[in-house]
Design a protein around this motif. Structure first.
Motif, mmCIF file in Angstrom:
data_model
loop_
_atom_site.group_PDB
_atom_site.id
_atom_site.type_symbol
_atom_site.label_atom_id
_atom_site.label_comp_id
_atom_site.label_asym_id
_atom_site.label_seq_id
_atom_site.Cartn_x
_atom_site.Cartn_y
_atom_site.Cartn_z
ATOM 1 N N ILE A 209 28.443 -21.471 -20.314
ATOM 2 C CA ILE A 209 27.699 -20.278 -20.740
ATOM 3 C C ILE A 209 27.730 -20.136 -22.259
ATOM 4 C CG2 ILE A 209 27.667 -17.747 -20.637
ATOM 5 C CD1 ILE A 209 28.622 -18.091 -17.665
ATOM 6 N N ALA A 210 28.861 -20.399 -22.875
ATOM 7 C CA ALA A 210 28.950 -20.336 -24.336
ATOM 8 C C ALA A 210 27.985 -21.322 -24.980
ATOM 9 C CB ALA A 210 30.382 -20.602 -24.793
ATOM 10 N N GLU B 165 24.346 -19.989 -24.568
ATOM 11 C CA GLU B 165 24.043 -18.869 -25.462
ATOM 12 C C GLU B 165 23.994 -19.315 -26.923
ATOM 13 O OE1 GLU B 165 22.846 -16.031 -24.630
ATOM 14 O OE2 GLU B 165 23.166 -16.319 -22.494
ATOM 15 N N ARG C 174 27.823 -14.130 -28.927
ATOM 16 C CA ARG C 174 29.119 -14.019 -28.278
ATOM 17 C C ARG C 174 29.099 -12.898 -27.231
ATOM 18 N NH1 ARG C 174 32.462 -12.841 -32.658
ATOM 19 N NH2 ARG C 174 32.377 -15.042 -33.197
ATOM 20 N N ALA D 164 27.223 -14.034 -24.192
ATOM 21 C CA ALA D 164 28.055 -14.973 -23.428
ATOM 22 C C ALA D 164 29.096 -14.213 -22.621
ATOM 23 C CB ALA D 164 28.721 -15.980 -24.367
#
Length: 86
Positions: free
Chosen positions: A15-16, A19, A44, A47
């Motif tokens: 996911i990081a 994003e 951030r 995420a």
């Protein structure tokens, strides 16, 4: 929540990365809490919100796996709740 329900490290990194790519920045930049530009903060926050929603982890569990403090994660996740209520 007193129980730490940790997300998997693989889910957090996936996911990081997604994003970061969406924001046009390197994943290491959003993982580094020292970088505080608006663009990085927004990526951030997105995420963290996705991780919480997709993994149903606890705030403390997300903070532990991400490597940050629980207060920072809670502030972002609580802001989302307030935005929905408004």
């Amino acid at each position: 929540m007193s129980v730490k329900n940790h997300p998997s490290r693989d889910a957090v990194l996936r996911i990081a990365r997604e994003e970061a790519a969406s924001a046009g920045i390197d994943v290491a930049v959003i993982m580094d809490g020292a970088v505080q530009s608006a663009k990085v903060f927004a990526a951030r926050a997105r995420a963290w919100r996705r991780i919480a929603a997709e993994t149903r982890c606890s705030t403390a569990g997300l903070a532990t796996v991400w490597g940050t403090d629980k207060t920072s994660v809670a502030r972002v996740l609580n802001a989302q709740v307030l935005e929905r209520a408004a």
